[in-house]
Write an enzyme that holds these catalytic residues in place. Structure first.
Site, PDB file in Angstrom:
ATOM      1  N   HIS A   5       0.855  -1.193   0.000  1.00 29.20           N
ATOM      2  CA  HIS A   5       0.000   0.000   0.000  1.00 29.20           C
ATOM      3  C   HIS A   5       0.890   1.242   0.000  1.00 29.20           C
ATOM      4  O   HIS A   5       2.000   1.195   0.535  1.00 29.20           O
ATOM      5  CB  HIS A   5      -0.925   0.016   1.233  1.00 29.20           C
ATOM      6  CG  HIS A   5      -0.215   0.194   2.534  1.00 29.20           C
ATOM      7  ND1 HIS A   5      -0.419  -0.620   3.618  1.00 29.20           N
ATOM      8  CD2 HIS A   5       0.707   1.102   2.954  1.00 29.20           C
ATOM      9  CE1 HIS A   5       0.341  -0.228   4.620  1.00 29.20           C
ATOM     10  NE2 HIS A   5       1.038   0.814   4.243  1.00 29.20           N
TER      11      HIS A   5
ATOM     12  N   GLU B 149       6.108  -3.663   8.044  1.00 25.44           N
ATOM     13  CA  GLU B 149       4.743  -3.960   7.580  1.00 25.44           C
ATOM     14  C   GLU B 149       4.655  -5.359   6.956  1.00 25.44           C
ATOM     15  O   GLU B 149       3.588  -5.961   6.904  1.00 25.44           O
ATOM     16  CB  GLU B 149       4.287  -2.915   6.549  1.00 25.44           C
ATOM     17  CG  GLU B 149       3.998  -1.548   7.160  1.00 25.44           C
ATOM     18  CD  GLU B 149       3.547  -0.506   6.132  1.00 25.44           C
ATOM     19  OE1 GLU B 149       3.134   0.580   6.549  1.00 25.44           O
ATOM     20  OE2 GLU B 149       3.620  -0.772   4.905  1.00 25.44           O
TER      21      GLU B 149
HETATM   22  C1  DHB Z   1       4.340   5.511   1.981  1.00 24.50           C
HETATM   23  C2  DHB Z   1       4.335   4.155   2.291  1.00 24.50           C
HETATM   24  C3  DHB Z   1       3.557   3.683   3.338  1.00 24.50           C
HETATM   25  O1  DHB Z   1       3.525   2.382   3.746  1.00 24.50           O
HETATM   26  C4  DHB Z   1       2.758   4.540   4.041  1.00 24.50           C
HETATM   27  O2  DHB Z   1       1.970   4.034   4.997  1.00 24.50           O
HETATM   28  C5  DHB Z   1       2.770   5.905   3.751  1.00 24.50           C
HETATM   29  C6  DHB Z   1       3.559   6.371   2.714  1.00 24.50           C
HETATM   30  C7  DHB Z   1       5.167   6.030   0.847  1.00 24.50           C
HETATM   31  O3  DHB Z   1       5.915   5.282   0.227  1.00 24.50           O
HETATM   32  O4  DHB Z   1       5.037   7.222   0.539  1.00 24.50           O
HETATM   33 FE    FE Z   2       2.236   2.044   5.441  1.00 26.40          FE
END
Ligand code: DHB
Ligand code: FE
Length: 282
Positions: free
Chosen positions: A12, A240
């Site tokens: 995500h 994550e």
């Molecule tokens: C981004 C990645 C993430 O997992 C998140 O929660 C917020 C931002 C990113 O790559 O910008």
């Molecule tokens: Fe994230």
């Protein structure tokens, strides 16, 4: 009897949701990302699961930092998309499946996993972006969703081993539900990324690919990886990835990787996507 018929792994990033919502999917940067989900969108449209269990993380949105449950299962009838600071995403309210969710909560808690039961929750990009990637831009989500929020935001998150065991308990719970529901489970988040600090922008493709390989070949080896290894090798937010082990634990021991997509980067993150299905006998 209900059954888990497939697992989906999917990263995500809020910017993916914004790209979709703002009509940027044909821009080369985003086309590269979205093109990797074309086959999967067709696959899931044909599969027509009755329910999706989506293992995701809340980013201090629904729970803030005042209360951080380790594992929180959504037992509500619906979940509204959250405003994460720039307005709620223009995606439909996510329908729940309160009956199956409550059954899972009962089974898993009596199996000695201390889940938090959530009867009201807004869902952030951690849940809505994987749904958008798999189901596209829709007026209505095609199936009910059971959200399982995992703490990967504040130390200590659960171990990979605990996540895998929880997946197994979820599988047992689903298989003891009397209705013939076909359930897909999503493991979301990751892959390697670090958003802030001196190592911001860190991506480790070799680590990511090994992780994806071992999801099929040797998930038990993945369950032994300590948090500090995720942090060092995959960046602070790479943790994550433990959520994918819940998805993996909920599947057959013997699964086949029927699809994989990996691209770098989307925003700060390595995007990984995988479909795991029970092995078809030759
Ligand atoms: C981004 C990645 C993430 O997992 C998140 O929660 C917020 C931002 C990113 O790559 O910008
Ligand atoms: Fe994230």
């Amino acid at each position: 009897m209900a059954k888990i018929i497939a697992g989906v792994g999917c990263s995500h990033v809020p910017a993916i949701g914004a790209a979709l919502d703002l009509g940027k999917t044909e821009e080369p940067y985003w086309k590269r990302v979205f093109s990797g989900f074309e086959r999967s969108k067709q696959w899931i449209a044909q599969l027509k699961p009755d329910v999706a269990i989506v293992v995701f993380n809340d980013h201090a949105t629904a729970f803030s930092v005042d209360i951080i449950p380790t594992f929180a299962l959504g037992c509500a009838d619906e979940y509204a998309p959250a405003d994460e600071g720039w307005g709620a995403r223009p995606v439909p309210v996510v329908p729940g499946h309160a009956e199956l969710a409550s059954h899972i909560a009962q089974s898993v808690i009596l199996d000695e996993f201390d889940l938090t039961i959530v009867n009201k929750m807004e869902v952030d990009h951690g849940l809505t972006v994987p749904l958008s990637l798999m189901f596209g831009k829709v007026d209505k989500w095609p199936c009910p969703v059971i959200p399982l929020a995992v703490n990967v935001v504040m130390f200590p998150p659960p171990t990979g081993r605990r996540c895998h065991l929880l997946g197994r308990a979820i599988r047992k719970a689903v298989e003891s539900y009397p209705e013939d529901l076909r359930v897909v489970i999503f493991g979301t988040g990751g892959l390697s990324h670090q958003i802030s600090g001196p190592r911001a922008g860190l991506i480790n493709s070799e680590w990511d690919r090994n992780f994806l390989d071992n999801l099929t070949k040797d998930p038990i080896a993945l369950t032994g990886i300590p948090h500090v290894d995720y942090m060092r090798e995959a960046g602070a937010e790479g943790i994550e990835m433990v959520m994918w082990l819940i998805m993996r634990g909920a599947l057959d021991d013997d699964v086949e990787e029927t699809y994989r997509f990996y691209t770098v980067p989307a925003s700060n993150t390595a995007v990984g996507h995988i479909i795991l299905e029970p092995r078809r006998s030759a």
